[in-house]
Scaffold this motif. Structure first.
Motif, mmCIF file in Angstrom:
data_model
loop_
_atom_site.group_PDB
_atom_site.id
_atom_site.type_symbol
_atom_site.label_atom_id
_atom_site.label_comp_id
_atom_site.label_asym_id
_atom_site.label_seq_id
_atom_site.Cartn_x
_atom_site.Cartn_y
_atom_site.Cartn_z
ATOM 1 N N TYR A 107 2.347 -8.719 12.191
ATOM 2 C CA TYR A 107 1.320 -7.752 11.780
ATOM 3 C C TYR A 107 1.931 -6.419 11.364
ATOM 4 O O TYR A 107 1.399 -5.740 10.496
ATOM 5 N N GLY B 10 -7.126 -8.086 9.337
ATOM 6 C CA GLY B 10 -6.521 -7.057 8.499
ATOM 7 C C GLY B 10 -5.033 -7.212 8.304
ATOM 8 O O GLY B 10 -4.420 -6.461 7.544
ATOM 9 N N ALA B 11 -4.395 -8.153 8.978
ATOM 10 C CA ALA B 11 -2.954 -8.342 8.851
ATOM 11 C C ALA B 11 -2.616 -9.768 9.258
ATOM 12 O O ALA B 11 -3.457 -10.486 9.797
ATOM 13 N N LYS C 176 -3.887 3.147 2.943
ATOM 14 C CA LYS C 176 -5.036 2.297 2.574
ATOM 15 C C LYS C 176 -6.248 3.159 2.217
ATOM 16 O O LYS C 176 -6.990 2.848 1.280
ATOM 17 N N ASN D 283 -5.959 -0.653 10.171
ATOM 18 C CA ASN D 283 -4.617 -1.102 10.571
ATOM 19 C C ASN D 283 -4.718 -2.107 11.714
ATOM 20 O O ASN D 283 -5.164 -1.770 12.815
ATOM 21 N N GLY D 284 -4.302 -3.347 11.413
ATOM 22 C CA GLY D 284 -4.393 -4.425 12.392
ATOM 23 C C GLY D 284 -3.501 -4.183 13.595
ATOM 24 O O GLY D 284 -3.889 -4.453 14.738
ATOM 25 N N THR D 285 -2.296 -3.670 13.338
ATOM 26 C CA THR D 285 -1.345 -3.448 14.435
ATOM 27 C C THR D 285 -1.914 -2.464 15.453
ATOM 28 O O THR D 285 -1.901 -2.718 16.662
ATOM 29 N N ASP E 155 0.174 4.070 7.493
ATOM 30 C CA ASP E 155 -0.305 2.857 6.813
ATOM 31 C C ASP E 155 -1.825 2.949 6.592
ATOM 32 O O ASP E 155 -2.335 2.622 5.525
ATOM 33 N N LYS F 175 0.819 -1.218 0.000
ATOM 34 C CA LYS F 175 0.000 0.000 0.000
ATOM 35 C C LYS F 175 0.846 1.259 0.000
ATOM 36 O O LYS F 175 0.440 2.282 -0.560
ATOM 37 N N ASP G 156 2.764 2.141 10.943
ATOM 38 C CA ASP G 156 1.530 1.707 11.596
ATOM 39 C C ASP G 156 1.094 2.714 12.644
ATOM 40 O O ASP G 156 0.024 3.301 12.547
ATOM 41 N N GLU H 124 4.455 -3.331 10.105
ATOM 42 C CA GLU H 124 5.318 -3.044 8.959
ATOM 43 C C GLU H 124 6.785 -3.161 9.388
ATOM 44 O O GLU H 124 7.094 -3.042 10.580
HETATM 45 N N1 LIG Z 1 0.983 -3.427 9.223
HETATM 46 C C1 LIG Z 1 -0.285 -3.586 8.616
HETATM 47 C C2 LIG Z 1 -0.292 -4.853 7.822
HETATM 48 C C3 LIG Z 1 -1.428 -4.965 6.941
HETATM 49 O O1 LIG Z 1 -1.698 -4.153 6.086
HETATM 50 C C4 LIG Z 1 -1.367 -3.668 9.681
HETATM 51 O O2 LIG Z 1 -1.021 -3.827 10.848
HETATM 52 O O3 LIG Z 1 -2.545 -3.533 9.339
#
Ligand SMILES: N[C@@H](CC=O)C(=O)O
Ligand SMILES: NC(=O)C1=CN([C@@H]2O[C@H](COP(=O)(O)OP(=O)(O)OC[C@H]3O[C@@H](n4cnc5c(N)ncnc54)[C@H](O)[C@@H]3O)[C@@H](O)[C@H]2O)C=CC1
Ligand code: NA
Length: 433
Positions: A190, A302-303, A207, A161-163, A203, A107, A198, A192
């Motif tokens: 998860y 999401g990750a 997206k 963002n999953g993180t 991030d 992304k 993140d 980057e």
């Molecule tokens: N680092 C990103 C990975 C997925 O896109 C996240 O945590 O969402």
């Protein structure tokens, strides 16, 4: 069904690359049975060929030279899973120029170099596929470009963002420190490579820019976008928000307004009864509001290695199918169009303000006066008992006002001698308009 073999070149054998190799091994026969496409790993490039990736591969498939893998006439489709904006950019452009479809999870590349990349896609005889770049394993881009293609998209918002969502959830449920939970998210694969992307919100912004590009047909420039992350969110804030009936979530908000597209990323208070408030851990959720169907919502991991690999594999099947049919999909994003971005600060917002005030008669009135002078109306006030020191925490929830007014008001409040420490300002989002 006649079987067609398509050879995939994997660039980057990290978390996602290894997940794709493993996913194809596990489900390759099933995919072939369903689609008539035999996806074969034709080569894997990584600079580091020694680290154990947890997946057994024939060493003859491995190379440190990604460019030679892209150029290999035996490779039909390229999966760019290196990340970043250096080698990934060059290799993507190289593959497109050679007429090879590229599947990418990157992304940052798409958002930061959108004009250049989508310009190359328009000129190429091959497609670019990037479902993994937004919402990990959630097929949100497919929904946007497929089922929702007949809609005028009015608003998209959600947790991307999953993180960050993992960090905020664990800070709330297990009262762990930011640093502790970030390290966990890194170990889980998860985060980057540069976790600042993140936690500082970029991030999520990348997206959101991709979602906006697909909904409105052109890439938006990253500069000019309001981006805030979660680095400054203390566990105290999470507790105050909970007391008031909210959860703090890092949100992306994209909205078509009369005079431009509003796009902002920031941690915000979401009412506990809103579906986004119960999205926990590494999960993401995105709502899309269209003019015909109203709101639809998409939820999932999401990750992480396998959810992201699933999105990449879906795109590999799509790319291989398009190639087998001799079709390069019409690009949905035009590099020659430009979109108007609503200036940061113009969006109307409700806010949560946490102040530390000297516990003395008339102090609250002074704050209310400053807010009123800036056209900000107070919805409610909560004053906590002073525990130690001379300041008492006071939380003010406001009605809607332009963001730029809050900036000016906070500056003015800061200069009152009755105010201590830093002032915390967070948006409140209830999505009810
Ligand atoms: N680092 C990103 C990975 C997925 O896109 C996240 O945590 O969402
Ligand atoms: N990890 C996740 O949950 C998700 C990751 N993504 C994206 O997927 C991409 C890959 O991410 P991860 O697998 O997590 O990263 P990673 O860091 O685990 O893997 C990247 C791999 O690329 C290799 N590499 C670096 N430079 C190279 C070069 N010049 N040539 C060949 N190999 C090179 C590295 O050695 C590493 O093994 C990134 O764009 C990321 O943003 C997208 C969604 C989710
Ligand atoms: Na996705």
């Amino acid at each position: 069904m006649r079987m067609k073999t398509v050879r995939v070149g994997i660039l980057g054998f990290g978390t996602v690359g290894a997940g794709v190799v493993e996913g194809l091994r596990r489900n390759g026969a099933r995919i072939a049975e369903r689609t008539g496409l035999n996806l074969e790993v034709g080569g894997i490039a990584d600079l580091d060929l020694e680290t154990d990736r947890g997946v057994e591969v024939d060493r003859a498939l491995l190379t440190a030279d990604a460019a030679s893998l892209v150029d290999d006439p035996g490779i039909d489709v390229v999966a760019e899973l290196i990340g970043g904006e250096g080698a990934a950019r060059e290799l993507t452009l190289r593959a497109l120029k050679a007429g090879k479809p590229v599947v990418t999870a990157n992304k940052a590349l798409l958002a930061e170099h959108g004009k250049e990349i989508f310009d190359a896609v328009e000129r190429a005889e091959a497609g670019l596929y990037f479902e993994a770049a937004v919402g990990g394993g959630i097929p949100i881009l497919r929904a946007l470009c497929g089922g929702l293609v007949g809609e005028r998209v009015e608003r998209m918002y959600g947790i991307l963002n999953g993180t960050c969502n993992y960090i905020l959830s664990r800070m709330e449920s297990d009262r762990l420190s930011f640093e502790h939970v970030l390290a966990e998210a890194q170990r889980a694969g998860y985060a980057e490579a540069e976790p600042g992307l993140d936690v500082d919100g970029f991030d999520t912004a990348h997206k959101a820019v991709i979602l906006a590009a697909l909904a409105y047909g052109a890439p938006l420039p990253m500069d000019g976008i309001r981006v805030r992350g979660i680095r400054g969110i203390a566990s105290g804030e999470i507790e105050y928000a909970a007391e008031l009936g909210y959860r703090i979530k890092l949100l992306a908000i994209v909205r078509q307004r009369e005079n431009g597209i509003e796009l902002r990323v920031e941690p915000a208070l979401v009412p506990r009864q809103h579906p986004l408030a119960s999205v926990g851990g590494v999960f993401n959720a995105v709502a899309v509001e269209g003019d015909l169907t109203g709101e639809t919502m998409y939820y999932g991991r999401g990750a992480g290695r396998y959810p992201t690999a699933s999105a990449v594999i879906g795109d590999l099947v799509q790319a291989a199918g398009d190639r087998a049919a001799g079709a390069a999909p019409r690009p949905r994003i035009s590099s020659s169009r430009s979109l108007d971005l609503l200036p940061a600060g113009d969006a109307p917002l409700r806010c949560y303000l946490r102040l530390a005030l000297i516990d003395r008669p008339g102090v609250l009135a002074k704050v209310a006066e400053v807010l009123g002078a800036h056209g900000i109306s107070i919805a409610s006030v909560l004053q906590k008992e002073r525990r130690e020191g001379e300041y008492a925490p006071v939380i003010v929830l406001t009605h809607k006002a332009r963001e730029s007014r809050y900036e000016a008001a906070v500056e003015a409040i800061r200069s009152l001698e009755v105010v201590g420490e830093d002032i915390v300002r967070l948006a409140i989002e209830d999505f009810d308009d």
